[in-house]
Design an enzyme around this catalytic site. Sequence first.
Site, PDB file in Angstrom:
ATOM      1  N   THR A  25       0.811  -1.213   0.000  1.00 17.68           N
ATOM      2  CA  THR A  25       0.000   0.000   0.000  1.00 17.68           C
ATOM      3  C   THR A  25       0.845   1.263   0.000  1.00 17.68           C
ATOM      4  OG1 THR A  25      -0.153   0.049   2.422  1.00 17.68           O
ATOM      5  CG2 THR A  25      -1.850  -1.189   1.241  1.00 17.68           C
ATOM      6  N   ASP A  26       0.200   2.360  -0.355  1.00 16.22           N
ATOM      7  CA  ASP A  26       0.865   3.668  -0.302  1.00 16.22           C
ATOM      8  C   ASP A  26       0.324   4.441   0.901  1.00 16.22           C
ATOM      9  OD1 ASP A  26      -1.651   4.632  -1.057  1.00 16.22           O
ATOM     10  OD2 ASP A  26      -1.060   5.034  -3.124  1.00 16.22           O
ATOM     11  N   PHE A  27       0.660   5.708   1.008  1.00 18.93           N
ATOM     12  CA  PHE A  27       0.268   6.509   2.168  1.00 18.93           C
ATOM     13  C   PHE A  27      -1.246   6.603   2.348  1.00 18.93           C
ATOM     14  CE2 PHE A  27       0.150   9.434  -1.330  1.00 18.93           C
ATOM     15  CZ  PHE A  27      -0.919  10.268  -1.043  1.00 18.93           C
ATOM     16  N   SER A  28      -2.013   6.377   1.281  1.00 17.49           N
ATOM     17  CA  SER A  28      -3.477   6.486   1.370  1.00 17.49           C
ATOM     18  C   SER A  28      -4.131   5.223   1.923  1.00 17.49           C
ATOM     19  CB  SER A  28      -4.060   6.787  -0.013  1.00 17.49           C
ATOM     20  OG  SER A  28      -3.904   5.653  -0.860  1.00 17.49           O
TER      21      SER A  28
END
Length: 155
Positions: A25-28
């Site tokens: 996953t990314d920061f979101s």
Amino acid sequence: MDTPLSGRLHDGGHELTQRVYYEDTDFSGFVYHARYLHFFERGRTDYIRLLGVSQGALHAGADPADAVAFVVRRMEIDFRSPARMDDVLTILTKPAEVRGARMLLEQSISRGSDLLAAASVTVAVVNGFGRARRLPDSLMERFLDGGRTADAAKG
């Protein structure tokens, strides 16, 4: 859940189950778009493995001209909905066309009944020098059969 690590062959294709981890996953909190490439690659690799094809053995021969390797030549991805951490994904891989020195594979990633991403992947067949080569007949038969013979033997 009683699914083998490499997934399973069915309906002329392959199904693989994968969980989304924090690293995907990314920061979101959504799966980073490039990670879908990893999920699709795992699907293709395990599909080939379950067809009884050892990719290591295909390019381990003494003569590089006789080696067989698969390289992605083109990939078109349609991102439809995001996956999130802890989602359980199903990666489907099916051959759409197998001929000469290339294969067209259709792949999808779903969460339950929700289609998250679909890909059309052109895979080129090359030798140990990176030059196009024809897929050997014995391998072509395995891809054209798509695992149906293996399914029938199990059933």
